[in-house]
Design an enzyme around this catalytic site. Structure first.
Site, short mmCIF file in Angstrom:
data_model
loop_
_atom_site.label_atom_id
_atom_site.label_comp_id
_atom_site.label_asym_id
_atom_site.label_seq_id
_atom_site.Cartn_x
_atom_site.Cartn_y
_atom_site.Cartn_z
N ALA A 66 90.88 36.60 17.36
CA ALA A 66 91.42 37.95 17.51
C ALA A 66 91.18 38.45 18.92
O ALA A 66 90.15 38.18 19.53
CB ALA A 66 90.78 38.89 16.50
N CYS B 267 75.98 33.34 7.80
CA CYS B 267 75.09 33.23 6.64
C CYS B 267 75.50 32.10 5.72
O CYS B 267 74.69 31.24 5.38
CB CYS B 267 75.07 34.55 5.88
SG CYS B 267 73.98 34.55 4.44
N HIS C 101 55.24 38.51 -20.03
CA HIS C 101 54.11 37.58 -19.85
C HIS C 101 54.52 36.21 -20.37
O HIS C 101 55.13 36.11 -21.43
CB HIS C 101 52.89 38.09 -20.62
CG HIS C 101 51.73 37.14 -20.61
ND1 HIS C 101 50.90 37.01 -19.51
CD2 HIS C 101 51.29 36.25 -21.54
CE1 HIS C 101 49.97 36.10 -19.77
NE2 HIS C 101 50.19 35.63 -21.01
N LYS D 246 68.54 27.38 3.11
CA LYS D 246 67.82 27.37 1.84
C LYS D 246 68.02 26.05 1.10
O LYS D 246 67.13 25.58 0.39
CB LYS D 246 68.25 28.54 0.96
CG LYS D 246 68.09 29.91 1.61
CD LYS D 246 66.72 30.08 2.25
CE LYS D 246 66.65 31.27 3.18
NZ LYS D 246 67.27 31.05 4.50
N GLY E 294 59.33 33.28 14.59
CA GLY E 294 59.90 34.23 13.66
C GLY E 294 60.32 33.51 12.40
O GLY E 294 60.01 32.34 12.18
N VAL F 40 64.53 32.06 19.18
CA VAL F 40 63.91 33.24 19.81
C VAL F 40 64.67 34.52 19.50
O VAL F 40 64.43 35.55 20.13
CB VAL F 40 63.81 33.04 21.33
CG1 VAL F 40 62.85 31.91 21.66
CG2 VAL F 40 65.19 32.76 21.95
N GLY F 41 65.55 34.47 18.52
CA GLY F 41 66.27 35.68 18.13
C GLY F 41 67.77 35.50 18.19
O GLY F 41 68.29 34.42 18.52
#
Length: 464
Positions: A118, A43, A443, A52, A184, A270-271
């Site tokens: 590890a 991430c 507002h 981003k 996606g 694709v994922g």
């Protein structure tokens, strides 16, 4: 060979792992965290944060390019240019600052960090190959937070012109022709960014529509924006591999014909698949849930004192889910009674416009056996959206018809990602339509559309 002992051993320094380690340290738990690469995981380093940043660059460039031609309020600018290599350096600077912040937080919490690969020896022991030699770590509790990795296709292995999201976030020149395989959120976020930067983008999706996991009504404004950007979308299509000659992608279209798509670069999105190989997981007798580690509501695996959080435990593969799970495990190890039981987990697609979904869609609510009340308020009637020339999209609220309990809130529009926290809070606190409608919203803000959607569901919208 060095040896260390701890109460909690965390494998993986991504959002789930570092959050668990930091919280455990705060609670006085002796903790060791092992990370083979850079702290922050996918991430922070090659996913959420850098993407981003690139999207922000693309939006700034796109706005400047649009205003060079015309703007509704009379602004005129010269034709912009972009040094993408410099933009990438700026992006890496942001990543570096956040990574340094994670390291500082771990240190401040008393967490010992070990860098290296590890290798699990059993449910309480691992060996780490560090720069200074092997290190053995023994612990009472083991937390697996190894994350996930991009999935490829048999005919399109990563390498050369075939890029994962990691490669797409490291380009120093905008490709003239970009093919995106997978519509996606990853494929569309990056595909739209490069389209705004000037690439000719073709999106190939095997399903019948873009963002197939999302409510179709929410995705229509995204598709309209893609068309305005000049992006071509091929749905019901299958990417079959690289063309033997030339920079092109072979695609089987929905009509059964083969087509060659010009592609200087191919983003394969694709994922993702859980990272369960390469660190000795096979030595543990863990129950699986398909390719994922099976965990219960406490994030406990089938072995005593072995825990797992984040992408390795299944969908939704989201950093904020991993962080929440990690905090739960830290509390349990410290002796607290905790469980991971959120009412809803926000999902956000940072396309243009953005899409947010929290809780149940109307279809999902009906499938769950509820009679529902719906309220939907367009941004074309929202003052802040109109004042910023961003009127496309809406907020929709889904509630039970009998007691008006809010079951879900969704939105599509510019900047709606910032509304996600309020959506989640409403569901988590058990809000009813009357609660949302009676809450005073500032507002002029886009948030007023949430209040108006609730009023519409109750039958008395004020501004539509």
């Amino acid at each position: 060979m060095g040896e260390m002992t701890a109460r909690l051993l965390v494998i993986g320094g991504g959002p789930g792992g570092y959050a668990a380690a930091i919280r455990a340290g705060q609670l006085g738990v002796d903790t060791v965290l092992v990370e083979r690469d850079r702290l922050g995981g996918t991430c922070l380093n090659i996913g959420c944060i850098p993407s981003k940043a690139l999207i922000h660059v693309a939006e700034a460039f796109g706005r400047a390019a649009e205003q060079a031609e015309a703007s509704p309020f009379g602004l005129r600018l010269g034709r912009p240019s972009l040094d993408l290599a410099r933009a990438m350096e700026w992006k890496e600077g942001i990543v570096g600052r956040l990574q340094g912040g994670v390291a500082a937080l771990l240190k401040r919490s008393g967490v010992r960090t070990v860098h290296g690969q590890a290798e699990l020896l059993d449910g309480k022991t691992c060996r780490v190959e560090t720069d200074t030699g092997p290190q053995t770590i023994r612990a009472e509790h083991l937390l697996l937070a190894t994350g996930s990795e991009p999935a490829d296709l048999p005919g399109l292995p990563f390498g050369g012109r075939v890029l994962s999201s990691t490669g797409a976030l490291a380009l120093t020149e905008v490709p003239e022709h970009l093919a995106v395989v997978g519509a996606g959120y990853i494929g569309l976020e990056l595909g739209m960014a490069y389209a705004r930067l000037g690439a000719r983008v073709v999106v190939v999706e095997a399903a019948e529509r873009i963002l197939p996991a999302w409510d179709a009504e929410l995705t229509r404004p995204v598709l309209r924006r893609m068309e305005r950007l000049g992006m071509e979308v091929l749905t019901g299509a299958e990417a079959r591999g690289l063309a033997e000659e030339g920079a092109a992608l072979r695609v089987a279209t929905a009509e059964g014909r083969e087509r060659r798509i010009a592609a200087d670069a191919i983003l394969l999105a694709v994922g993702r698949r859980p990272r369960t190989r390469g660190f000795g997981l096979e030595r543990l007798d863990l129950t699986m849930n398909g390719p994922f580690l099976r965990v219960d509501e406490r994030c406990a695996t089938s072995m005593r004192n072995v825990w797992a959080v984040g992408d390795v435990t299944g969908e939704p593969m989201l950093a904020h889910r991993a962080i929440a799970q990690g905090e739960v495990v830290a509390g349990i190890v410290a002796g607290e009674r905790r469980a991971f039981d959120p009412v809803a987990i926000p999902a956000i697609c940072f396309t243009s416009p953005e899409v947010v979904a929290v809780g149940l869609s109307p279809t999902e609510a009906r499938q769950a056996g509820h009679e529902v009340r719906l309220g939907q308020f367009p941004f074309s009637a929202n003052g802040k959206a109109l004042a910023e020339d961003a009127e496309e999209g809406f907020v929709r609220i889904v509630a039970r018809a009998d007691n008006h309990l809010v079951l879900g809130i969704q939105a599509v529009g510019q900047g709606v990602s910032e509304l996600a926290a309020g959506f989640a809070l409403a569901l988590e606190m058990g809000a009813r339509l009357e609660d949302v409608a009676a809450t005073v919203h500032a507002h002029p803000t886009r948030g007023e559309a949430v209040q108006e959607a609730a009023r519409m569901a109750l039958g008395h919208a004020l501004h539509l």
